[in-house]
Scaffold this motif. Structure first.
Motif, PDB file in Angstrom:
ATOM      1  N   MET A   1     -11.936   9.953 140.099  1.00  0.00           N
ATOM      2  CA  MET A   1     -13.375  10.165 139.913  1.00  0.00           C
ATOM      3  C   MET A   1     -13.883  11.299 140.803  1.00  0.00           C
ATOM      4  SD  MET A   1     -14.794   6.267 139.577  1.00  0.00           S
ATOM      5  CE  MET A   1     -16.491   6.765 139.516  1.00  0.00           C
TER       6      MET A   1
ATOM      7  N   HIS B   1     -13.783  14.517 139.052  1.00  0.00           N
ATOM      8  CA  HIS B   1     -14.766  14.691 137.979  1.00  0.00           C
ATOM      9  C   HIS B   1     -16.216  14.690 138.464  1.00  0.00           C
ATOM     10  CE1 HIS B   1     -11.668  14.429 134.951  1.00  0.00           C
ATOM     11  NE2 HIS B   1     -11.200  13.353 135.555  1.00  0.00           N
TER      12      HIS B   1
ATOM     13  N   ARG C   1     -17.749  13.919 145.719  1.00  0.00           N
ATOM     14  CA  ARG C   1     -16.337  14.029 146.100  1.00  0.00           C
ATOM     15  C   ARG C   1     -16.045  13.475 147.487  1.00  0.00           C
ATOM     16  NH1 ARG C   1     -14.541  19.275 144.307  1.00  0.00           N
ATOM     17  NH2 ARG C   1     -14.321  18.118 142.378  1.00  0.00           N
TER      18      ARG C   1
END
Length: 124
Positions: free
Chosen positions: A86, A89, A94
C-alpha cells in the motif's frame, strides 16, 4: 533471561498493545488515509483486539498455544506485507505505512523466533 520467559513477557506485552493500544494507533494513523470512505476500521480493530486477547491467554502456557502464537506471527507478517505494498500506491501515506509495516513485521518475526518448538511424542 531464558527463551520461555522472554516469550511470556512478549506475549503479555503484545497482547496488551493489541487489546488496549490498537484503537488509538489505528485512528491516529488513518486520519488522512481515506478514513471517510472506508468501513474496514471497526473490522481491523476487532480482529487485533481478539488477537491480543488470545496472545494474553497464550502467555499462560505458550507450548500448549503454539498454534495461536504462530498464527498471530504470520498474521502480523501478512499485514506488514500488505501495508508495504500500500505504501507504494499511496505516496502521501508512505512514511506512516512503512513504519507500521516495520512494526508489524518485527512483531511477527519475534513471535516466530521465540515460538515454542513442537514436542516429540516421546517427550510428552
Amino acid at each position: 533471561m531464558n527463551r520461555d520467559k522472554a516469550l511470556r513477557i512478549l506475549l503479555l506485552l503484545f497482547g496488551l498493545v493489541f487489546v488496549a493500544g490498537v484503537y488509538p494507533l489505528i485512528t491516529s494513523v488513518r486520519t488522512g488515509w481515506q478514513a471517510n470512505r472506508e468501513d474496514a476500521e471497526p473490522m481491523g480493530i476487532s480482529l487485533y483486539v481478539m488477537m491480543g486477547i488470545f496472545l494474553l491467554m497464550a502467555a499462560r502456557n505458550p507450548l500448549a498455544n503454539r498454534g495461536v502464537i504462530i498464527f498471530a506471527a504470520w498474521l502480523n507478517i501478512a499485514h506488514a506485507a500488505v501495508m508495504a505494498v500500500m505504501a507504494i500506491h499511496l505516496p502521501n501515506e508512505r512514511q506512516g505505512l512503512l513504519i507500521a509495516a516495520a512494526v508489524f513485521g518485527v512483531i511477527g518475526a519475534v513471535l516466530i523466533l521465540l515460538a515454542p518448538t513442537k514436542l516429540n511424542p516421546t517427550q510428552a
